[in-house]
Design an enzyme around this catalytic site. Structure first.
Site, PDB file in Angstrom:
ATOM      1  N   SER A  67       0.837  -1.202   0.000  1.00  0.00           N
ATOM      2  CA  SER A  67       0.000   0.000   0.000  1.00  0.00           C
ATOM      3  C   SER A  67       0.871   1.250   0.000  1.00  0.00           C
ATOM      4  O   SER A  67       2.095   1.182   0.152  1.00  0.00           O
ATOM      5  CB  SER A  67      -0.917   0.007   1.227  1.00  0.00           C
ATOM      6  OG  SER A  67      -0.182   0.301   2.409  1.00  0.00           O
ATOM      7  N   SER A  69       0.866   3.753   2.225  1.00  0.00           N
ATOM      8  CA  SER A  69       0.871   4.457   3.510  1.00  0.00           C
ATOM      9  C   SER A  69       2.237   5.001   3.905  1.00  0.00           C
ATOM     10  O   SER A  69       2.329   5.877   4.753  1.00  0.00           O
ATOM     11  CB  SER A  69       0.350   3.534   4.624  1.00  0.00           C
ATOM     12  OG  SER A  69       1.269   2.490   4.891  1.00  0.00           O
ATOM     13  N   LYS A 124       5.227   0.665   9.415  1.00  0.00           N
ATOM     14  CA  LYS A 124       5.043   2.077   9.716  1.00  0.00           C
ATOM     15  C   LYS A 124       6.329   2.595  10.362  1.00  0.00           C
ATOM     16  O   LYS A 124       7.284   1.860  10.582  1.00  0.00           O
ATOM     17  CB  LYS A 124       3.871   2.312  10.683  1.00  0.00           C
ATOM     18  CG  LYS A 124       2.551   1.670  10.283  1.00  0.00           C
ATOM     19  CD  LYS A 124       1.897   2.355   9.114  1.00  0.00           C
ATOM     20  CE  LYS A 124       0.570   1.673   8.760  1.00  0.00           C
ATOM     21  NZ  LYS A 124      -0.040   2.238   7.540  1.00  0.00           N
ATOM     22  N   SER A 227      -2.912   6.939   5.715  1.00  0.00           N
ATOM     23  CA  SER A 227      -2.353   5.841   6.501  1.00  0.00           C
ATOM     24  C   SER A 227      -3.243   5.565   7.704  1.00  0.00           C
ATOM     25  O   SER A 227      -3.507   6.464   8.512  1.00  0.00           O
ATOM     26  CB  SER A 227      -0.938   6.200   6.976  1.00  0.00           C
ATOM     27  OG  SER A 227      -0.453   5.223   7.894  1.00  0.00           O
TER      28      SER A 227
END
Length: 262
Positions: A67, A69, A124, A227
């Protein structure tokens, strides 16, 4: 799919075939007899599976970014490597830490098991460690009352969607990295879940303020308005940590991306 569990099962089966063949079956066969096909394949695969299992479980593991994010730091389709021993040695499959080395630091890009569904791996950036008071108010990140340094640079053009996001360089504990903010995106968090230690967080029209509990970490994506991270689903417990991401080893669409990142 729990690939670690599948790999462990293959290791056990191929290892059992190899040991039984060496200790029992080979002694019962005539000296010039060929090994049965299942023994030949099982025994030949065992050292390969063992090597892959050790490398993947204790040293380095590959991941693919699914993704956006973490744009602009990581792009969709990046294949990355994750250091499995930076934060200590963990038993494979059950992920229990047996040897402590280091702990995650602010600014690290970390892979972890998603707290709401541990079968999924997320990536992250660590912005809050145990004891920190993390505030994200009106698109400004503040740690323990001190605003994280931000410097505006040229807007970021999303090549596939053809729109611009405001781009900044953040500096946290000496680590510089780029983040994106969409000016028209709201600052408030509309749908935070009822996660463990939810009482440690205060939500308002400007965003969220959280105190990070012991043994937990606060994570955010660099693509701040695209995100779903700790602002929405809470803290990441230490037992969910997989490792520290550190290297892009392939991107089929852009080979220039290969190399280390922050």
């Amino acid at each position: 799919m729990n690939f670690a569990l599948i790999l462990f099962c293959l290791l056990v089966v191929s290892g059992a075939i190899w040991f039984v063949n060496v200790l029992v079956l080979r002694k019962r066969r005539a000296p010039d007899a060929k090994d049965p096909w299942w023994v030949e394949y099982g025994a030949s695969f065992f050292p390969v599976i063992l090597l892959v299992f050790v490398l993947r479980s204790f040293i380095v593991e590959p991941f693919k970014i699914p993704s956006g994010s973490m744009i602009p730091t990581l792009q969709v389709g990046d294949f990355i490597l994750v250091n499995k021993y930076t934060y200590g040695i963990r038993l494979p499959v059950i992920n229990k830490k047996i040897i402590e080395f280091n702990t995650p630091q602010r600014g690290d890009v970390m892979v972890f098991r998603y707290p709401e569904d541990p079968s999924l791996d997320y990536i992250k950036r660590v912005v809050g460690i145990p004891g920190d008071k993390v505030a994200y108010q009106n698109k400004q990140l503040t740690i323990n009352g001190k605003p994280v340094e931000m410097r505006r640079i040229d807007d970021y053009l999303h090549p596939e969607r053809l729109y611009y996001s405001r781009q900044f360089i953040e500096k946290m504990d000496g680590i510089e990295y780029r983040v994106l903010n969409d000016q028209d995106a709201p600052a408030f968090i509309p749908d935070a879940s009822r996660f463990p230690y939810r009482e440690n967080c205060l939500y308002n029209n400007s965003g969220v303020i959280c105190t990070v509990p012991e043994g937990q970490y606060f994570m955010m994506g660099d693509n701040r308005d695209n995100s779903r991270d700790s602002r929405f689903w809470g803290f990441v417990p230490d037992e969910n940590i997989v490792g520290k991401a550190f290297f892009i080893w392939l991107n089929f669409g852009d080979l220039k991306r290969i190399g280390p990142f922050k």
